[in-house]
Design a protein around this motif. Structure first.
Motif, PDB file in Angstrom:
ATOM      1  N   VAL A 162       6.225 103.521  41.200  1.00  0.00           N
ATOM      2  CA  VAL A 162       5.406 104.741  41.269  1.00  0.00           C
ATOM      3  C   VAL A 162       6.244 105.957  40.882  1.00  0.00           C
ATOM      4  O   VAL A 162       7.392 106.092  41.309  1.00  0.00           O
ATOM      5  CB  VAL A 162       4.854 104.962  42.708  1.00  0.00           C
ATOM      6  CG1 VAL A 162       3.993 106.229  42.776  1.00  0.00           C
ATOM      7  CG2 VAL A 162       4.041 103.771  43.189  1.00  0.00           C
ATOM      8  N   VAL A 163       5.640 106.828  40.083  1.00  0.00           N
ATOM      9  CA  VAL A 163       6.245 108.142  39.803  1.00  0.00           C
ATOM     10  C   VAL A 163       5.285 109.207  40.317  1.00  0.00           C
ATOM     11  O   VAL A 163       4.075 109.134  40.092  1.00  0.00           O
ATOM     12  CB  VAL A 163       6.480 108.357  38.285  1.00  0.00           C
ATOM     13  CG1 VAL A 163       6.899 109.799  37.996  1.00  0.00           C
ATOM     14  CG2 VAL A 163       7.543 107.402  37.759  1.00  0.00           C
ATOM     15  N   VAL A 164       5.836 110.176  41.052  1.00  0.00           N
ATOM     16  CA  VAL A 164       5.048 111.362  41.427  1.00  0.00           C
ATOM     17  C   VAL A 164       5.808 112.581  40.918  1.00  0.00           C
ATOM     18  O   VAL A 164       7.034 112.619  41.000  1.00  0.00           O
ATOM     19  CB  VAL A 164       4.822 111.498  42.958  1.00  0.00           C
ATOM     20  CG1 VAL A 164       3.876 110.443  43.476  1.00  0.00           C
ATOM     21  CG2 VAL A 164       6.130 111.483  43.727  1.00  0.00           C
ATOM     22  N   CYS A 165       5.097 113.545  40.375  1.00  0.00           N
ATOM     23  CA  CYS A 165       5.806 114.717  39.857  1.00  0.00           C
ATOM     24  C   CYS A 165       4.863 115.903  39.669  1.00  0.00           C
ATOM     25  O   CYS A 165       3.772 115.762  39.118  1.00  0.00           O
ATOM     26  CB  CYS A 165       6.470 114.374  38.519  1.00  0.00           C
ATOM     27  SG  CYS A 165       7.541 115.683  37.893  1.00  0.00           S
ATOM     28  N   ASP A 166       5.314 117.045  40.147  1.00  0.00           N
ATOM     29  CA  ASP A 166       4.676 118.325  39.838  1.00  0.00           C
ATOM     30  C   ASP A 166       5.389 118.789  38.570  1.00  0.00           C
ATOM     31  O   ASP A 166       6.489 119.331  38.619  1.00  0.00           O
ATOM     32  CB  ASP A 166       4.900 119.303  41.003  1.00  0.00           C
ATOM     33  CG  ASP A 166       4.102 120.588  40.850  1.00  0.00           C
ATOM     34  OD1 ASP A 166       3.661 120.875  39.716  1.00  0.00           O
ATOM     35  OD2 ASP A 166       3.962 121.322  41.846  1.00  0.00           O
ATOM     36  N   LEU A 167       4.789 118.519  37.425  1.00  0.00           N
ATOM     37  CA  LEU A 167       5.489 118.677  36.146  1.00  0.00           C
ATOM     38  C   LEU A 167       5.955 120.106  35.879  1.00  0.00           C
ATOM     39  O   LEU A 167       5.165 121.051  36.002  1.00  0.00           O
ATOM     40  CB  LEU A 167       4.579 118.239  34.989  1.00  0.00           C
ATOM     41  CG  LEU A 167       4.248 116.758  34.863  1.00  0.00           C
ATOM     42  CD1 LEU A 167       3.308 116.533  33.689  1.00  0.00           C
ATOM     43  CD2 LEU A 167       5.497 115.902  34.695  1.00  0.00           C
ATOM     44  N   PRO A 168       7.228 120.274  35.503  1.00  0.00           N
ATOM     45  CA  PRO A 168       7.674 121.597  35.068  1.00  0.00           C
ATOM     46  C   PRO A 168       6.975 121.939  33.751  1.00  0.00           C
ATOM     47  O   PRO A 168       7.049 121.168  32.799  1.00  0.00           O
ATOM     48  CB  PRO A 168       9.187 121.419  34.852  1.00  0.00           C
ATOM     49  CG  PRO A 168       9.539 120.125  35.509  1.00  0.00           C
ATOM     50  CD  PRO A 168       8.302 119.283  35.458  1.00  0.00           C
ATOM     51  N   VAL A 169       6.270 123.053  33.727  1.00  0.00           N
ATOM     52  CA  VAL A 169       5.486 123.422  32.541  1.00  0.00           C
ATOM     53  C   VAL A 169       6.245 124.463  31.728  1.00  0.00           C
ATOM     54  O   VAL A 169       6.754 125.432  32.276  1.00  0.00           O
ATOM     55  CB  VAL A 169       4.092 123.953  32.955  1.00  0.00           C
ATOM     56  CG1 VAL A 169       3.297 124.395  31.734  1.00  0.00           C
ATOM     57  CG2 VAL A 169       3.326 122.878  33.719  1.00  0.00           C
ATOM     58  N   GLY A 170       6.308 124.239  30.432  1.00  0.00           N
ATOM     59  CA  GLY A 170       6.982 125.209  29.570  1.00  0.00           C
ATOM     60  C   GLY A 170       7.743 124.500  28.471  1.00  0.00           C
ATOM     61  O   GLY A 170       7.517 123.315  28.197  1.00  0.00           O
ATOM     62  N   TYR A 171       8.637 125.240  27.842  1.00  0.00           N
ATOM     63  CA  TYR A 171       9.419 124.671  26.730  1.00  0.00           C
ATOM     64  C   TYR A 171      10.751 124.119  27.227  1.00  0.00           C
ATOM     65  O   TYR A 171      11.363 124.671  28.138  1.00  0.00           O
ATOM     66  CB  TYR A 171       9.676 125.733  25.668  1.00  0.00           C
ATOM     67  CG  TYR A 171       8.434 126.153  24.920  1.00  0.00           C
ATOM     68  CD1 TYR A 171       7.874 125.318  23.949  1.00  0.00           C
ATOM     69  CD2 TYR A 171       7.809 127.370  25.183  1.00  0.00           C
ATOM     70  CE1 TYR A 171       6.725 125.685  23.266  1.00  0.00           C
ATOM     71  CE2 TYR A 171       6.659 127.758  24.498  1.00  0.00           C
ATOM     72  CZ  TYR A 171       6.121 126.908  23.541  1.00  0.00           C
ATOM     73  OH  TYR A 171       4.980 127.264  22.874  1.00  0.00           O
TER      74      TYR A 171
END
Length: 329
Positions: free
Chosen positions: A189-198
């Protein structure tokens, strides 16, 4: 007058002692939260440079706390509340925390997807202070779970490490760029609050299928690709993604990549009221990595969540999700 909860009492001790340590060590409040958490865990004052007077004040505060009398959720919430206070003081944009209600809901989803497994491995490639990962772990019950967390920010990782110790979670942490080769084996399982941006490292992005044709690549796209690479066949990935994920200029490439490597299990839109700006609104995106026994669901789990405070509406949604799991899983 309202009675102060045991969680609030614990937060007050963490807050007061962090404030003392901040002055004594001439450090930020956030760094002091990590220091005081270490003291609580070790049951002693570890900082040698603290004056005798402050030592007595700290000892008096710590004497009010008996960690064994607190639930892991009380410890997590009190510690994260202090970390949140520290993040508001700091100006770094990457110091953001997954809202509690969202983290708890993601924990519920992970427990549903792993219902038939007695043990599993889990990984958060942007673990931050560990709030999302430990919230999920607190809902796994008696299961044997091996957990990993990676973050490029050493202060956030220290906060995560201390928080995990206080909650008695055995998590292996790595301080590195998650988009470079990792030191872990593929997980369930992977859980992640994705870092958004470049992603600023164009050379580092060059090995990715989802790199931009020109200019910087989207970090959140690369995180999805990297996470799939470090997930076992048939494993699940639960991401917090921006609602504009599939409307960006690179969405077609992302779509094609996901079709090739994964099965979309669901998309759960979070209530807009959670976000100050509608443009910052997010959803929980659920993928399953392709494998021999992986079936495409007849119908993906598509849900618009009501406000978490609306208990009747939330209860209806939970029933709807439970019914989906019975039918599809």
């Amino acid at each position: 007058m309202e009675q102060i909860s045991t969680m609030e009492k614990l937060f007050t001790v963490i807050d007061n002692t962090a404030t003392i340590l901040k002055e004594e060590l001439s450090c930020s409040y956030l760094e002091a939260v990590a220091e005081t958490g270490e003291n609580l865990f070790q049951g002693t004052i570890l900082q040698e440079e603290v004056s005798e007077l402050s030592k007595k004040r700290l000892e008096k505060e710590y004497s009010q706390v008996k960690l064994e009398r607190h639930s892991v959720e009380e410890i997590r919430k009190a510690y994260q509340l202090a970390a949140l206070k520290g993040m508001k003081e700091a100006t770094q944009p990457n110091h953001q925390m997954t809202p509690d209600a969202v983290a708890i809901f993601m924990g519920y989803l992970v427990s549903k997807f792993t219902e038939k497994q007695k043990e599993f491995t889990i990984f958060d490639p942007a673990v931050g202070t560990g709030n999302l990962l430990t919230t999920v772990l607190n809902q796994t019950g008696t299961k044997d779970v091996e957990a990993y967390g990676i973050d490029v920010d050493d202060l956030l990782l220290k906060l995560a490490y201390v928080s995990a110790n206080l909650q008695q979670h055995s998590i292996q942490f790595y301080n590195q760029d998650s988009l470079q080769p990792l030191y872990i084996d593929p997980v369930d399982v992977v859980v992640c609050d994705l870092p958004v941006g470049y992603y600023p490292n164009d050379i580092g992005a060059a090995g990715y299928n989802l790199r931009a044709k020109e200019g910087h690549s989207y970090a959140h796209h690369l995180f999805i690709e990297q996470s799939l690479k470090y997930t076992k066949a048939g494993g699940y990935l639960l991401f917090l993604v921006p609602n504009h994920l599939f409307t960006s200029d690179q969405a077609a490439d992302l779509n094609a990549y996901l079709k090739e490597h994964s099965v979309i299990q669901g998309m759960i839109q979070l209530p807009l009221s959670l976000f100050k700006d509608e443009k910052a609104a997010k959803s929980i995106f659920i993928l399953q990595k392709k494998g021999i026994e992986v079936n495409v669901p007849k119908q993906a789990l598509l849900v618009d969540l009501p406000k978490f405070s609306n208990k009747a509406a939330m209860s209806g949604i939970i029933n709807q999700i439970d019914a989906w799991f019975k039918k599809e899983k």
